[in-house]
Design a protein around this motif. Sequence first.
Motif, short mmCIF file in Angstrom:
data_model
loop_
_atom_site.label_atom_id
_atom_site.label_comp_id
_atom_site.label_asym_id
_atom_site.label_seq_id
_atom_site.Cartn_x
_atom_site.Cartn_y
_atom_site.Cartn_z
N ARG A 95 -2.38 10.62 -2.17
CA ARG A 95 -3.48 11.49 -1.76
C ARG A 95 -4.60 10.72 -3.27
N PHE A 96 -5.57 10.18 -2.47
CA PHE A 96 -6.32 9.80 -3.89
C PHE A 96 -7.77 10.48 -3.60
N HIS A 97 -8.69 10.02 -5.32
CA HIS A 97 -9.93 10.76 -5.33
C HIS A 97 -11.39 9.53 -5.24
N ASP A 98 -10.63 8.06 -5.50
CA ASP A 98 -11.31 7.12 -5.97
C ASP A 98 -10.76 5.59 -5.22
N SER A 99 -11.85 5.02 -4.33
CA SER A 99 -11.52 3.68 -4.23
C SER A 99 -10.99 2.96 -4.74
N ASP A 100 -11.37 2.73 -6.70
CA ASP A 100 -10.85 1.85 -7.31
C ASP A 100 -10.03 1.60 -7.62
N LEU A 101 -9.42 0.76 -7.93
CA LEU A 101 -8.07 0.59 -7.95
C LEU A 101 -7.49 1.10 -9.62
N THR A 102 -6.55 2.32 -9.93
CA THR A 102 -6.03 2.46 -11.24
C THR A 102 -5.74 1.01 -11.76
N PHE B 88 0.83 -0.93 0.12
CA PHE B 88 0.19 0.28 -0.16
C PHE B 88 0.75 1.21 -0.28
N GLU C 105 -1.72 1.13 -10.61
CA GLU C 105 -1.99 0.39 -8.96
C GLU C 105 -1.86 -1.18 -8.80
N ILE D 87 0.01 3.29 -3.70
CA ILE D 87 -0.73 3.63 -3.44
C ILE D 87 -0.03 5.88 -3.03
#
Lengths: 81, 106
Positions: free
Chosen positions: A36-43, A29, A46, A33
């Motif tokens: 700062r991230f905006h979305d819980s789904d993994l890109t 993690f 990632e 990761i």
Amino acid sequence: MDPQQAQLFASVEVEMMTDLYDRLTNTCFKKCIPLRFHDSDLTKGETVCIDRCVAKYMEIHEEVGKKLVELQQQESAAKPS
Amino acid sequence: MNPLIQQEFSSTQQQHGGTADQINQFKMVMKMYNVLTETCYTNCVSTHAQRKLTEEEKRCTALCLDKLINVRNRTILRWMELGPMVEKNIMMGIAMGNVDLPEKFL
């Protein structure tokens, strides 16, 4: 091989595996990761990073295990009895 | 089975069967194993361009292991010297005005 003893060792092994899994998850993690991230789904990035992180971590785990076995053999060879 | 676990198991077999002490020692070794892996991974691996470890990362891991073991040995050495009981006695001695600190700790 005493079955009761074998079971004790098996339960310690399970405990070790759980600890390994916890550390692996936390480490990957932190590595993969961004803070700062905006979305819980993994890109996609990632996801790929985590795949590779786990593979590398387990490879290092193996190397460390081999080295520790070597060291312990040296130590027990050095002891007089 | 993991080779380290296998070795620990067979070595305790040789020592009149497993006791609670040996299980605890086994646990300690396993914990150290996991901590070593985590530390060396965090230290050595920063790129995730491929699945396999690069040569550089393998070299770094080997160095990291030796380094950590040296650190552990040194720490144990100093810990034994300055161990908790000794420290407590020194503190009590200082409080009662009986003991001067050795120069190297000043």
